[in-house]
Design a protein around this motif. Structure first.
Motif, short mmCIF file in Angstrom:
data_model
loop_
_atom_site.label_atom_id
_atom_site.label_comp_id
_atom_site.label_asym_id
_atom_site.label_seq_id
_atom_site.Cartn_x
_atom_site.Cartn_y
_atom_site.Cartn_z
N GLY A 302 0.82 -1.20 0.00
CA GLY A 302 0.00 0.00 0.00
C GLY A 302 0.86 1.25 0.00
N ALA A 303 0.22 2.38 0.28
CA ALA A 303 0.94 3.66 0.31
C ALA A 303 1.89 3.70 1.51
N LEU A 304 3.13 4.04 1.26
CA LEU A 304 4.12 4.09 2.33
C LEU A 304 4.11 5.45 3.00
N PRO A 305 4.36 5.50 4.32
CA PRO A 305 4.50 6.81 4.97
C PRO A 305 5.75 7.50 4.47
N PRO A 306 5.74 8.83 4.38
CA PRO A 306 6.94 9.53 3.92
C PRO A 306 8.07 9.40 4.94
N PRO A 307 9.30 9.60 4.53
CA PRO A 307 10.41 9.59 5.49
C PRO A 307 10.23 10.68 6.55
N LEU A 308 10.79 10.48 7.71
CA LEU A 308 10.77 11.51 8.75
C LEU A 308 11.43 12.79 8.24
N ALA A 309 12.42 12.64 7.36
CA ALA A 309 13.16 13.79 6.85
C ALA A 309 12.36 14.61 5.84
#
Length: 495
Positions: A302-309
């Motif tokens: 599914g859709a991945l969370p964006p990087p913390l950065a």
């Protein structure tokens, strides 16, 4: 021809050829000898054993065979090297800090297994999943670029830095890094080494997830730093324990893997992501985000969370990623991204350690990620890893139910399993290797006492589901020998 005559013939051939090697030089691997002389692994093993008995070669378990040193006058007694114990310690105000370097947790995924052994310990894609043709074409095109063999900029080719920055920032890109915030590194391990040297002094505490990647623990300990565990659960790093660890230790560095964490496969929960960065910011600490598995998402991720950065205006997050895992062990091209004064320190340490990453590799990486083959390769790997993951999980439940699985990750290379209480980890991994399957022990993933015996079982380095079935069958045999009495069970696999 009988097996005995085959052994004698091969021993004679090797005895003649060994003169071409210098004393102490390594002979070809057993696998290479099997392929070169078209004999069985047993024949190779017995021929080498015969030469070892004659004193022609010396065999070292797990390392191969070497030409023996010539006999001669007795060597002089070794000198007294005990003074090095002090010299190799880091000096702090409180006195020397031991700087032992334990690479065993890394070597277990890098060492080539003996012929016929199934790799559940592999840390890279199986050759059939690597984009070999695309890599060869990219390298050929890169070699023809004007100036391809000239000295590159020390920070890396700007086009490659800009590409990594776009990957980190994501579709919107407003809050993420730019190419000017990125340094090109010789893979992820090199980036980790640079970052930890830049952010923590010898003797300083470094907060790490527990369990975590052994290669990072080895880097920290080699620098004389003190890894301090912060437990993870199914939703990733626990913010309340992070806050407590920061207060207790005064640490200024946290290393974490928010996406498909190694080894648990956990993804940092949405509600925890901002909390982790906020807690670190208030403590004046950096978050080192090792985003090693973003390209290894399975097709059901599914859709991945964006990087913390991707949304970090204050420069709390130092971001690492690499092309190596998704391509080939030898394409050692990665990146680290940071903002603020820390970038200058990272840049200085990076250039002192490496000068620069070879330009042909950078040019080849640019050619690869800009080619039509790149998105096709990502889709192919995502489609191939999912059935391997599901098949390994199902075979473990059927054949070795005593190994309790964590939730199957939707990205990465492996499953994390817990062995029954009372299991001897060394006995289990040794029995597995004797049965013909290499597994990764869990102990190196903990920087303190582990709560239980674990194994990391990889599926990406296998040839496919048939090899996974056979690997689990062999593991079942090992478990029957090494697990506490009555803890095995499960259905036998078909022959």
């Amino acid at each position: 021809m009988t097996e005995r005559s085959s052994v004698a013939d091969l021993a004679k051939t090797l005895r003649e050829e060994v003169d071409r090697y210098s004393p102490g030089e390594r002979l070809p691997s057993s696998r290479a000898l099997v392929e070169r002389y078209r004999v069985s692994p047993v024949t190779v093993s017995r021929a080498l054993a015969q030469l070892a008995a004659e004193g022609v070669v010396v065999t070292r378990p797990g390392a191969g065979a070497y030409r023996a040193e010539p006999s001669g006058p007795a060597k002089p007694a070794p000198g007294d090297t005990s003074w090095q114990e002090v010299a190799l310690s880091a000096q702090t105000a409180a006195g020397p800090v031991p700087r032992s370097v334990d690479a065993s947790g890394v070597l277990v995924t890098l060492a080539e297994p003996p012929p016929g052994v199934i790799e559940f310990n592999g840390g890279y894609l199986h050759p059939s999943l690597q984009p070999e043709r695309a890599l060869a074409a990219a390298l050929a095109r890169a070699g023809r670029r004007p100036g391809a063999w000239n000295r590159p900029p020390t920070d890396g080719l700007f086009e490659l830095r800009a590409w990594f920055a776009r990957q980190i920032a994501g579709p919107g890109g407003e809050g993420g890094p730019t190419g000017a915030d990125v340094l090109i590194t010789a893979g992820g391990q090199s980036a980790l080494t640079t970052v930890l040297r830049a952010l923590a002094t010898p003797g300083a505490p470094v907060l790490v997830e527990s369990p975590t990647y052994p290669g990072m623990l080895a880097v920290a300990r080699a620098a004389g730093q003190r890894p301090v565990p912060v437990p993870v659960d199914a939703d990733g790093l626990r913010p309340e324990l992070l806050a407590a660890a920061l207060r207790a230790t005064g640490a200024r560095v946290l290393v974490c893997q928010p996406l498909f964490q190694n080894p648990t496969g956990a993804v940092l929960a949405r509600e925890r992501r901002r909390e982790v960065v906020r807690i670190a910011r208030e403590a004046g600490a950096f978050v080192v985000e090792d985003d090693f598995a973003r390209s290894l998402a399975h097709e059901d991720a599914g859709a991945l969370p964006p990087p913390l950065a991707a949304d970090d205006p204050d420069g709390v997050v130092v971001h690492l990623r690499s092309l190596t895992k998704i391509t080939s062990p030898s394409l050692r091209v990665g990146a680290l991204a940071a903002r603020g004064p820390v970038l200058e320190r990272l840049r200085a340490i990076h250039v002192v350690d490496q000068f620069f990453v070879p330009r042909p590799l950078q040019e080849a990486a640019l050619e690869l990620v800009g080619s039509p083959a790149w998105p096709r390769h990502l889709r192919a790997v995502a489609a191939a890893l999912r059935p391997r993951r599901d098949h390994l999980a199902a075979e473990l439940r059927r054949q070795v139910p005593a190994l309790v699985q964590a939730a199957a990750p939707r990205g990465g290379f492996h499953l994390w399993v817990r062995a029954p209480e009372g299991t001897d980890e060394a006995a289990l991994t040794g029995a597995a290797l004797r049965a013909g399957v290499a597994v990764t022990p869990g102990r190196p993933y903990f920087c303190a006492e582990p709560p239980a015996v674990h194994l990391r079982l990889g599926f990406a380095a296998t040839a496919g589901t048939a090899e996974i079935t056979e690997g689990v069958r062999r593991l079942r045999t090992a478990c029957a020998q090494a697990l506490p009495h009555g803890a095995g069970g499960g259905e036998p696999a078909p022959a």
